[in-house]
Scaffold this active site. Structure first.
Site, PDB file in Angstrom:
ATOM      1  N   GLU A 183       2.992  -0.808 -11.050  1.00  0.00           N
ATOM      2  CA  GLU A 183       3.629  -2.095 -10.768  1.00  0.00           C
ATOM      3  C   GLU A 183       3.035  -3.153 -11.697  1.00  0.00           C
ATOM      4  O   GLU A 183       2.299  -4.038 -11.291  1.00  0.00           O
ATOM      5  CB  GLU A 183       3.471  -2.424  -9.277  1.00  0.00           C
ATOM      6  CG  GLU A 183       4.191  -1.393  -8.424  1.00  0.00           C
ATOM      7  CD  GLU A 183       3.894  -1.465  -6.930  1.00  0.00           C
ATOM      8  OE1 GLU A 183       3.196  -2.393  -6.494  1.00  0.00           O
ATOM      9  OE2 GLU A 183       4.369  -0.573  -6.197  1.00  0.00           O
ATOM     10  N   GLU A 385       6.537  -8.505  -2.695  1.00  0.00           N
ATOM     11  CA  GLU A 385       7.261  -7.607  -3.596  1.00  0.00           C
ATOM     12  C   GLU A 385       7.893  -8.522  -4.641  1.00  0.00           C
ATOM     13  O   GLU A 385       8.868  -9.215  -4.365  1.00  0.00           O
ATOM     14  CB  GLU A 385       8.322  -6.794  -2.850  1.00  0.00           C
ATOM     15  CG  GLU A 385       7.768  -5.837  -1.797  1.00  0.00           C
ATOM     16  CD  GLU A 385       7.054  -4.612  -2.381  1.00  0.00           C
ATOM     17  OE1 GLU A 385       7.128  -4.393  -3.616  1.00  0.00           O
ATOM     18  OE2 GLU A 385       6.422  -3.874  -1.601  1.00  0.00           O
TER      19      GLU A 385
HETATM   20 ZN   LIG Z   1       3.314  -1.295  -4.419  1.00  0.00          ZN
END
Ligand SMILES: [Zn+2]
Ligand SMILES: *[C@@H]1O[C@H](CO)[C@@H](O)[C@H](O)[C@H]1NC(C)=O
Ligand SMILES: *[C@@H]1O[C@H](CO)[C@@H](O)[C@H](O)[C@H]1NC(C)=O
Ligand SMILES: *[C@@H]1O[C@H](CO)[C@@H](O)[C@H](O)[C@H]1NC(C)=O
Length: 428
Positions: A183, A385
């Site tokens: 990420e 997120e």
């Molecule tokens: Zn994650």
């Protein structure tokens, strides 16, 4: 000679991402809560890998290995879950995205030498050099801590930022990034927070009121591995957890915390991406995050863990979808964060959604940092997120030209959250 070197370089570049041959990603859009839950219930069976979390009436992007594609498509059709192929050929897409990183480097080189951790996806050494430089240059406000080393021996570095070296018992805000190795948008948002608290302090009230701990790369082994070898690696790189760990290294750090450990949304199979480890806190990287939480437990007011993707702000309890006693304040501060981000965002970005983790994404996860910190008594804990792929159908990872934008708006969210919490909790 030079030609040979060039030929070898090109060959090496093209050999990259080979392991993703045949993998595909799909856009899925659940139109009822039931469909969202059905998708969640198939996570383990099809080893579904949500690169972008789906939410109600909001498409997600899911990566599916070749051997599960037929079964997964059959399931989607039977359940009438609307879907399309997102990326047909992952390897080609990743090759393309490597090119975008080079282009971004060219763009930023004339501005800042191309070496800022929040202007591009950078290798670990660039991020660490930045952290070291900041600590060296601003000793009156910044303290570098590196007490522990990762499984493969890399230092686990974080910065403490304070007007008075944490002496006056102010509430603490703790932000970590990079626990999930792939990420890549996560660490830049944390280094950008460092930049805004130290190099360009336009919100001095935040240092008056709070002491800060910023931990940009909580999983440096995994992060390095995504740069050198396997782009979609998510876990740590430990090999001591299971008889199979030498073939299948690593533990999902965000399933390894000691809260409802290994009860939901995890796997006992070390070859899967959600392997919870042999026991809670088996991973030194997770113990390093926990050490910060424990050290400042009585002062920590806000804990944020940066992940991607989805444009979501999620709060406990993520393992069973029940609401915490502090749910109202969690929601209120979360909304302040999400609204501030939306105000700073681009029209092509998704609006943020704020809510309980499980109820928002449709599946639960145990042993997650957000739940754990809250269970230990940290009043406000969130998983962000961050925005990413999925405006339009192009691309897999956020194009690096948008990193700076995501950093700016995410920092706006943190600022709004800190101020909202200050108004609710008073000065303490
Ligand atoms: Zn994650
Ligand atoms: C899916 O749609 C078909 C045709 O409209 C319908 O017969 C079927 O019952 C639906 N399945 C589910 C699980 O809703
Ligand atoms: C400092 O931050 C402000 C607001 O974020 C920005 O407008 C300004 O250009 C920055 N200054 C420098 C020197 O980076
Ligand atoms: C966001 O913008 C709206 C409309 O301009 C404004 O009312 C609101 O106060 C802003 N919120 C934040 C947190 O900046």
């Amino acid at each position: 000679m030079r030609l040979l070197a060039l030929v070898m370089l090109v060959a090496a570049v093209n050999a990259k991402h080979e392991i993703y041959k045949g993998w595909k990603s799909y856009i899925v859009k659940p139109e009822s809560y039931e469909q969202l839950e059905k998708l969640g219930s198939k996570l383990l069976e099809f080893e579904l890998d949500f690169v972008k979390n789906a939410a109600l009436d909001r498409e997600g992007i899911v990566l599916v290995k070749p051997e599960y594609q037929a079964g997964f498509l059959k399931f989607l059709s039977e359940e009438n879950i609307s879907h399309t192929v997102h990326v047909e050929d992952l390897k080609a897409q990743f090759d393309l995205e490597d090119q975008e990183i080079l282009k971004q480097e060219q763009r930023t080189r004339s501005i800042n030498g191309g070496r800022m951790p929040y202007d591009n996806y950078q290798p670990l050494n660039v991020i660490y050099e930045y952290i070291d430089r900041i600590a060296e240059q601003y000793p009156e406000t910044v303290t570098l801590v590196e007490n522990l080393r990762s499984f493969e021996g890399r230092p686990l570095k974080y910065l403490k930022i304070s007007r008075d070296n944490f002496q006056s018992n102010k509430p603490v805000i703790f932000i970590d990034g990079g626990m999930h190795a792939r990420e890549w948008i996560s660490p830049p948002t944390v280094t950008y927070a460092i930049h805004k608290l130290v190099e360009n302090l336009t919100e001095p009230d935040l240092l008056e009121r709070y002491d800060w701990i910023l931990f940009p790369v909580a999983n440096p082994d995994g992060y390095s591995f995504t740069h050198t070898s396997t782009r979609m690696w998510r876990k740590t790189r430990s090999t001591d957890q299971h008889a199979l760990s030498r073939q299948c290294p690593g533990v999902d750090g965000n399933r390894n915390f000691d809260f409802a450990w290994n009860t939901v949304g995890t796997s006992n199979n070390p070859c899967t991406d959600t392997y919870a480890g042999s026991r809670p806190f088996s991973e030194v990287e997770v113990r390093a995050v926990n050490a910060v939480i424990e050290e400042y437990l009585d002062r920590m007011l806000i804990y944020i863990t940066m992940h991607s993707y989805g444009s979501l702000i999620l709060y406990p309890w993520g393992h069973d979808g029940s609401l915490s006693q502090n749910a109202l304040t969690l929601h209120r501060v979360g909304i302040a964060m999400g609204e501030a981000i939306d105000n700073l965002s681009l029209p092509s970005f998704r609006r943020y959604r704020v809510g309980n983790s499980l109820l928002t994404i449709g599946y639960g996860a145990s042993g997650a940092a957000e739940d754990y910190a809250h269970s230990r008594g940290v009043p406000l804990t969130y998983t962000y997120e961050l925005p990413g792929t999925g405006f339009g159908t192009q691309g897999f990872h956020l194009n690096p030209r948008y990193i700076h934008q995501v950093c700016i708006e995410t920092w706006g969210g943190v600022v709004a959250g800190a101020r909202s919490a200050a108004s609710i909790y008073g000065k303490k």
